[in-house]
Design a protein around this motif. Sequence first.
Motif, short mmCIF file in Angstrom:
data_model
loop_
_atom_site.label_atom_id
_atom_site.label_comp_id
_atom_site.label_asym_id
_atom_site.label_seq_id
_atom_site.Cartn_x
_atom_site.Cartn_y
_atom_site.Cartn_z
N SER A 174 102.98 69.03 45.38
CA SER A 174 103.07 69.58 44.02
C SER A 174 103.02 68.50 42.94
CB SER A 174 104.35 70.41 43.87
OG SER A 174 105.50 69.58 44.03
N GLN A 175 103.45 67.29 43.26
CA GLN A 175 103.39 66.21 42.27
C GLN A 175 101.95 65.84 41.93
OE1 GLN A 175 106.20 64.84 40.80
NE2 GLN A 175 107.24 66.50 41.88
N ARG A 176 101.02 66.34 42.73
CA ARG A 176 99.61 65.99 42.52
C ARG A 176 98.76 67.22 42.21
NH1 ARG A 176 98.36 62.88 47.92
NH2 ARG A 176 96.27 62.81 47.00
N TRP A 177 99.41 68.35 41.88
CA TRP A 177 98.64 69.53 41.50
C TRP A 177 97.98 69.30 40.14
CZ3 TRP A 177 102.36 74.29 42.48
CH2 TRP A 177 102.57 74.43 43.86
N LYS A 178 96.72 69.68 40.06
CA LYS A 178 96.02 69.69 38.78
C LYS A 178 95.77 71.12 38.32
CE LYS A 178 91.73 68.21 36.54
NZ LYS A 178 90.40 67.56 36.73
N GLN A 179 95.26 71.93 39.24
CA GLN A 179 95.02 73.34 38.98
C GLN A 179 95.61 74.14 40.13
OE1 GLN A 179 93.39 74.64 36.29
NE2 GLN A 179 92.72 72.72 35.37
N LEU A 180 96.08 75.34 39.81
CA LEU A 180 96.62 76.22 40.84
C LEU A 180 96.07 77.62 40.64
CD1 LEU A 180 98.61 77.02 43.13
CD2 LEU A 180 100.32 77.39 41.34
N ALA A 181 95.52 78.19 41.69
CA ALA A 181 95.05 79.57 41.67
C ALA A 181 95.70 80.32 42.83
CB ALA A 181 93.53 79.63 41.78
N PHE A 182 96.19 81.52 42.56
CA PHE A 182 96.84 82.31 43.60
C PHE A 182 96.38 83.76 43.48
CE2 PHE A 182 99.96 83.40 46.72
CZ PHE A 182 100.31 84.70 46.41
N ALA A 183 96.07 84.35 44.62
CA ALA A 183 95.72 85.77 44.68
C ALA A 183 96.30 86.35 45.95
CB ALA A 183 94.21 85.96 44.63
N GLY A 184 97.13 87.36 45.84
CA GLY A 184 97.75 87.97 47.00
C GLY A 184 99.09 88.56 46.64
N GLU A 185 99.81 89.00 47.65
CA GLU A 185 101.13 89.60 47.41
C GLU A 185 102.14 88.52 47.06
OE1 GLU A 185 104.49 92.31 49.75
OE2 GLU A 185 102.61 91.74 50.73
N MET A 186 102.80 88.69 45.94
CA MET A 186 103.75 87.70 45.44
C MET A 186 105.13 87.98 46.04
SD MET A 186 103.90 85.02 43.46
CE MET A 186 102.55 85.18 42.30
N THR A 187 105.42 87.38 47.17
CA THR A 187 106.72 87.54 47.81
C THR A 187 107.72 86.56 47.21
OG1 THR A 187 106.23 85.93 49.55
CG2 THR A 187 105.56 88.21 49.94
N ASP A 188 108.99 86.76 47.52
CA ASP A 188 110.01 85.85 47.00
C ASP A 188 109.80 84.42 47.51
OD1 ASP A 188 111.18 87.95 45.67
OD2 ASP A 188 112.69 88.34 47.23
N GLU A 189 109.38 84.29 48.77
CA GLU A 189 109.17 82.95 49.33
C GLU A 189 108.03 82.23 48.63
OE1 GLU A 189 108.87 84.55 53.46
OE2 GLU A 189 110.17 82.86 53.96
N ILE A 190 106.95 82.95 48.40
CA ILE A 190 105.82 82.34 47.71
C ILE A 190 106.19 82.01 46.28
CG2 ILE A 190 103.51 82.82 46.79
CD1 ILE A 190 102.83 84.18 49.40
N MET A 191 106.98 82.87 45.66
CA MET A 191 107.43 82.61 44.29
C MET A 191 108.20 81.31 44.21
SD MET A 191 107.49 83.82 41.17
CE MET A 191 107.34 85.61 41.22
N GLU A 192 109.02 81.03 45.19
CA GLU A 192 109.78 79.78 45.19
C GLU A 192 108.84 78.58 45.26
OE1 GLU A 192 113.00 79.11 44.74
OE2 GLU A 192 113.16 81.24 44.23
#
Length: 233
Positions: A174-192
Amino acid sequence: MQRGNSDPAAEALSEEHQQSRDLQVGNTCTEPKPTMEQLDAQLAEMEDSKHDLRLNIYQIKRERNALVPLHRLPGEIFVSILLKVARGIEPGSELEYGRLHILAQVSTYWFDTIIAFPSFWQQLAPYHPPHFRETVLKRNPSGLFDIECVLRDGDTGPRGEKLLSFMKMAASLSQRWKQLAFAGEMTDEIMEFLRTPAPKATGETFGTWISTISLSRGAPLASVDFELSKFSN
């Protein structure tokens, strides 16, 4: 039986062939045959000569390629052109995995450029084969990444588990993320995982059904896109 008239030229040629055969037989009897070691030595010498010739041809081709107008462009412009070609296809297709390989075979200069610049190795996605992902991490040891947590329509198996497994891996970077794209079911674990601090992230895109979301703390975002999303209180 009396022999008919013969052609003098044919007789002379036949006599010459007979003399040549006699000479070969005489040489066979008088000259020693080369040993296997001598023949091996001759072959090795010929192979060395061929190798030196190939090296000379290779060096001349490199010097010639360096004079091509495209290769005299500033490095950043040449890199941007190759990036445009490499990324000008459908993400996740088979062509995507082979495109860099094809470009790298054009010349040694192209190969060296693609290997050396981390810009060619920024995207991480769950639809990439494991070996391709390992190559990306190897070629881009300290640069930024575009994280695309998206599955292809044809993917089979538990989609939620695939997304979660990928986000676990991506969160460690995550310290090296530039762009983030997400598509799918947003569960609590993924949200974290999506809340993981990403100080260098400049853009996030979400295409999913979500009820609430808290973006990670990072640099001022240039864009935040929500596609096909439904919001509720």
